[in-house]
Design a protein around this motif. Sequence first.
Motif, PDB file in Angstrom:
ATOM      1  N   SER A 149       3.013   1.658  -3.160  1.00  0.00           N
ATOM      2  CA  SER A 149       2.153   2.020  -4.274  1.00  0.00           C
ATOM      3  C   SER A 149       1.689   3.476  -4.138  1.00  0.00           C
ATOM      4  O   SER A 149       1.810   4.276  -5.057  1.00  0.00           O
ATOM      5  CB  SER A 149       0.965   1.068  -4.290  1.00  0.00           C
ATOM      6  N   GLY A 150       1.187   3.807  -2.938  1.00  0.00           N
ATOM      7  CA  GLY A 150       0.577   5.125  -2.735  1.00  0.00           C
ATOM      8  C   GLY A 150       1.602   6.232  -2.576  1.00  0.00           C
ATOM      9  O   GLY A 150       1.485   7.301  -3.201  1.00  0.00           O
ATOM     10  N   PRO A 196      -9.300  -1.417  -3.126  1.00  0.00           N
ATOM     11  CA  PRO A 196      -8.044  -0.773  -2.721  1.00  0.00           C
ATOM     12  C   PRO A 196      -7.350  -1.622  -1.649  1.00  0.00           C
ATOM     13  O   PRO A 196      -8.006  -2.132  -0.738  1.00  0.00           O
ATOM     14  CB  PRO A 196      -8.516   0.564  -2.127  1.00  0.00           C
ATOM     15  N   ILE A 197      -6.041  -1.772  -1.772  1.00  0.00           N
ATOM     16  CA  ILE A 197      -5.323  -2.636  -0.834  1.00  0.00           C
ATOM     17  C   ILE A 197      -5.569  -2.192   0.605  1.00  0.00           C
ATOM     18  O   ILE A 197      -5.767  -3.014   1.492  1.00  0.00           O
ATOM     19  CB  ILE A 197      -3.800  -2.644  -1.115  1.00  0.00           C
ATOM     20  N   GLU A 198      -5.585  -0.886   0.837  1.00  0.00           N
ATOM     21  CA  GLU A 198      -5.687  -0.414   2.229  1.00  0.00           C
ATOM     22  C   GLU A 198      -7.022  -0.810   2.858  1.00  0.00           C
ATOM     23  O   GLU A 198      -7.117  -0.940   4.077  1.00  0.00           O
ATOM     24  CB  GLU A 198      -5.455   1.102   2.346  1.00  0.00           C
ATOM     25  N   THR A 236       0.838  -1.208   0.000  1.00  0.00           N
ATOM     26  CA  THR A 236       0.000   0.000   0.000  1.00  0.00           C
ATOM     27  C   THR A 236       0.870   1.254   0.000  1.00  0.00           C
ATOM     28  O   THR A 236       0.662   2.180  -0.798  1.00  0.00           O
ATOM     29  CB  THR A 236      -0.896   0.018   1.258  1.00  0.00           C
ATOM     30  N   ARG A 237       1.863   1.276   0.895  1.00  0.00           N
ATOM     31  CA  ARG A 237       2.706   2.477   0.992  1.00  0.00           C
ATOM     32  C   ARG A 237       3.599   2.646  -0.230  1.00  0.00           C
ATOM     33  O   ARG A 237       3.757   3.754  -0.744  1.00  0.00           O
ATOM     34  CB  ARG A 237       3.567   2.397   2.259  1.00  0.00           C
ATOM     35  N   THR A 247      -6.459  -4.009   4.732  1.00  0.00           N
ATOM     36  CA  THR A 247      -5.521  -4.026   5.848  1.00  0.00           C
ATOM     37  C   THR A 247      -5.904  -3.038   6.943  1.00  0.00           C
ATOM     38  O   THR A 247      -5.315  -3.035   8.017  1.00  0.00           O
ATOM     39  CB  THR A 247      -4.106  -3.686   5.343  1.00  0.00           C
ATOM     40  N   GLY A 263      -2.366  -0.493  -6.906  1.00  0.00           N
ATOM     41  CA  GLY A 263      -2.857  -0.130  -5.574  1.00  0.00           C
ATOM     42  C   GLY A 263      -4.098  -0.924  -5.204  1.00  0.00           C
ATOM     43  O   GLY A 263      -4.728  -0.681  -4.185  1.00  0.00           O
TER      44      GLY A 263
END
Lengths: 342, 342, 342, 342
Positions: D113-114, D318-320, D110-111, D323, D304
């Motif tokens: 990617s973002g 979205p991955i986030e 996530t990080r 998580t 992402g």
Amino acid sequence: MRVGVLTGGGDCPGLNAVMRGVVRKGTQEYGYDFVGFRNGWRGPLTGDTMPLDISAVRGILPRGGTILGSSRTNPFKEADGVRRIKATLAKEEVDALITIGGEDTLGVATRLSGEFGIPCVGVPKTIDNDLSATDYTFGFDTAVGVATEAIDRLHTTAESHMRVLVVEVMGRHAGWIALHSGLAGGANVILIPEQRFDVGQVCGWIDARFKVRYAPIVVIAEGAMPKDGQMVLKDGSTDSFGHVRLSGVGEWLAKEIERRTGKEARTTVLGHTQRGGTPSAFDRWLATRFGLHAIDAVRDGDFGKMVALRGTDIVRVPIEEATAKLKTVDPALYAEAGVFFG
Amino acid sequence: MRVGVLTGGGDCPGLNAVMRGVVRKGTQEYGYDFVGFRNGWRGPLTGDTMPLDISAVRGILPRGGTILGSSRTNPFKEADGVRRIKATLAKEEVDALITIGGEDTLGVATRLSGEFGIPCVGVPKTIDNDLSATDYTFGFDTAVGVATEAIDRLHTTAESHMRVLVVEVMGRHAGWIALHSGLAGGANVILIPEQRFDVGQVCGWIDARFKVRYAPIVVIAEGAMPKDGQMVLKDGSTDSFGHVRLSGVGEWLAKEIERRTGKEARTTVLGHTQRGGTPSAFDRWLATRFGLHAIDAVRDGDFGKMVALRGTDIVRVPIEEATAKLKTVDPALYAEAGVFFG
Amino acid sequence: MRVGVLTGGGDCPGLNAVMRGVVRKGTQEYGYDFVGFRNGWRGPLTGDTMPLDISAVRGILPRGGTILGSSRTNPFKEADGVRRIKATLAKEEVDALITIGGEDTLGVATRLSGEFGIPCVGVPKTIDNDLSATDYTFGFDTAVGVATEAIDRLHTTAESHMRVLVVEVMGRHAGWIALHSGLAGGANVILIPEQRFDVGQVCGWIDARFKVRYAPIVVIAEGAMPKDGQMVLKDGSTDSFGHVRLSGVGEWLAKEIERRTGKEARTTVLGHTQRGGTPSAFDRWLATRFGLHAIDAVRDGDFGKMVALRGTDIVRVPIEEATAKLKTVDPALYAEAGVFFG
Amino acid sequence: MRVGVLTGGGDCPGLNAVMRGVVRKGTQEYGYDFVGFRNGWRGPLTGDTMPLDISAVRGILPRGGTILGSSRTNPFKEADGVRRIKATLAKEEVDALITIGGEDTLGVATRLSGEFGIPCVGVPKTIDNDLSATDYTFGFDTAVGVATEAIDRLHTTAESHMRVLVVEVMGRHAGWIALHSGLAGGANVILIPEQRFDVGQVCGWIDARFKVRYAPIVVIAEGAMPKDGQMVLKDGSTDSFGHVRLSGVGEWLAKEIERRTGKEARTTVLGHTQRGGTPSAFDRWLATRFGLHAIDAVRDGDFGKMVALRGTDIVRVPIEEATAKLKTVDPALYAEAGVFFG
């Protein structure tokens, strides 16, 4: 010392476990080198080899099949077969040959060893358990386990519905798989190649079973045959579309039962599922020990011998002892199982 | 003829299969009646019975446990035990007693048969396979299968991560389950009660295994013990909350390995899963045949005997032969397995 | 409140688990009584009942089949069917009926509920997973598991020998079992009833597979059909001995492959093993939850409804929604699997 | 287009199946190249790669573990981590990264990617099934199956003997494995991390079960905790020999039950057997489809995102989302299971 290894004949869970035992002990304890011959006797005939060291046998213990491949090639039926094998062995500097296989493969080893002086050690292999001189062959326990699990599953269907369930298992010449899985699975009829069956008697057992409120399960070896005059469609005949038909005896019997008893019958043909997949714990143990003892025989220079199971011991016997006579089901043993029929 | 049946001692897959064999053959071929005694020797002590006819044994072949229940009751430790048993047998008009059990149960049968004239036939039972006079006991193959499947599953974890995996299996006095499942599962260390282990050597094997890029799997029998001075926390000590602790040797060893090698270690304790559930095909076949031959011994009036497996044959031996001496793992057999260590 | 329960149609692992869920929750939480009707709709037609309390459902969770028995009886095809059912329900003082079954059984429930005011709640059941309105039906996961394990075993044979292996699985009208087990087993060809197959294309995939050194595995649903002009021998024809032949499409395809490619082909017909035996963990969980929610629907008086799985939730839908349309394999999903063909 | 693939975190059956799906479709349909990074994020950190083409993924579908290896390395905790990853990706000419892992691995993705513009697609992986945004994760069904089979085996022992059997299963923060296997196995008590248990109540259920003549089976997640004041020995304390002790909650509970009820109790700790070995058919199907859809997301440039299961569909989220929040067992769902307690 350099040792060649080959696997011949049909597939059988445990082949890889034998090789692993051979190579681990031979390398670590005796300092031998190994070479694998591919695809049974075709390997030494054509010089087709692969490396067979400890890293090659790592992780193969639980795997079915054989990393060497197999074939039914018979060097005595090939032009100049023995000479070509000798040439390959000389070129590969092979001092001894471990041959893992059934009646045919071991028969070749017997002749190569006895008549042509090629130092062979045999490891018996047959899913059907029909080799003399050994209590069991590896692969057999796995096959019986697969067949038994299938019969277990059929029981609940048999209880819920009123259908006859016919299971065709392996066994062309000997009924060991049928007998053991039939007993272990609680079958109501077990039919084996050693004794021609009477369809009328089979239907009698089926009717008897229905009377105790359950549907019957019939286990039949692929090589079982009805009595004369109760014919089964043979391989090689053609159906109305001109296709050559191989009619399984299981399907034929199901049809006969339907015709004679008026009950519905369904067939399960387990086929090659019985000889594939991971070996049972028993077969891995047996195959591993066969491997360990085969390399001991090589070390002892004890050629022309085959490893065999007697009770819980691994012993050595002349290869020809194993191949001279098919081990079929003893009539007394079959009769013993008869208490569960019907 | 009326025959009593009881099952004693710990749980073991195949007990029901024995009873089914006894009752089917005894009823159908010999016309006998049967009565079941509940909960081992407590049944004849207290007169606790259940009907045991063909309908009672229907469908029990694949079921683990025992429909009769079991116990560790010993009539020689009960006030007036023998007299009470004789009274129950007389009241139930029982002419013979089939006792299915391990060392303790069969030991009682030996004395009742030899000293007190109660006609007993024994059927050997132990998950641990540690009874003399028989090649195998039923239940053992099932336990080995459960343990092997667990080891199989651990291999992939061992390959993906760098952790030592310790599996504690059954075997208080004999290492048969550990030896067979360890060989069949491809364990890197096998520890058995017959031979005290050296933790330093174990750690040496573990380091050797890591060098070939794989994490090691250690199979340890619950009764295995380290050498003197490498102590394991004993049952009966208390932890800081005052609870009495039973420390499994597997967990203890994992901790020791972590401390000495610096590698992470994880423990699996299979416990009673090894002795429950459906019997393997082999165990069903063996238990069924034991049952068929036990009732034959009754018919022959051959009391004080126990059925036993020799190779592929079922034979009869004096019960005391089986219980006189524990069958432990032969050091040569354990050494043979050592080629796979490390 | 007194609730009747029946199971109709073909065998399916999980039927007993549904009943256990219904009876445990209904008895313990709502204080209901239960009566079981035997053999599907035949039970209420003829007044054939059995007690269904907590002790009756104890231990049945892992057992395949149905303790109530089943049938394909349709009361609308029986003289005076509806009236006889009403009479039985009145006599048994049944306030609601839980019907566990497939398209036919639920179709009857829909009409009895809608046209005749009999308060029914449905529980969907089909091994083939072809009922609309629910993501999955119980029994399907078990069948897929059995078929996948068979395919796993065939892989090692396929690797060792150069034979085409054809596996015929269940699925007369929908290819869900073939698709899921084919994907999970790594089959090289998957053939389903939804899309007629071209034998030439199948042989093309087979040749492609042989080129990467492995033998191909073909999974075919029993209801799959070749394109017009590539005929399969139909049920009802007779062979040269006058026996009526039921030719499985699997066996037919194996013969065609042999004829066209010159490779050997072998067939496995799993048959009823796919619908018998203990349910998978998933199926037990789903069936249990269906049972718990079916009795909730009864408590809510929410009749004419069926429980269904949506994601991880159990919801209620009108019964007719489930039976109006067969849920077949989406062409896009089948195309997605095509990347693994050949 | 060149795509990197890595697997991070704990072992989980199905990882190889995902990779096979990714590589087969990516190569055959989109013409992409692939590179495997070894041992989770450590691979791109250190430039440790392996080839990942169609021949590399052949035969890996049924194999547990991951051919890429795994680790818990977090690049954000490594000096210069992000820069080193970017350097490796540039050197390897990688256009996109497929990251297969759990909360930690996906959190990094996530990080990356973002915040850092590295094009990542996520595939969710957790044996514990505790990731939000997806109905199920692969590996979970396999773990539940292993635990359920163990519980099945314990039932027969529970019936034959009068012992409490405690099974400790995985689940540090979420009780999904305990809940599903407990329901599927017919456990009498299920204890999960989401709800602190009262030992007195547990003993009450145990006593109730004994009253219906059966011994109880208690399934407890490794992360389950008793209420305050009913303490469990924590990791880090030392026993009387100075060894640091990790006391499993299962063993602790068994001791407490013995102390309070006077009944014997035995513990089974399944450990890593739940996360090793061949994936179930369901998990192979799910993992394969995750792989096919992950490469589609790459093709669509949809970075992402993570693939997820919703009902029977694979979707992208979205991955986030996955998580941000642990997916724990809903109290209502746990209450639903309570009807089977005792």
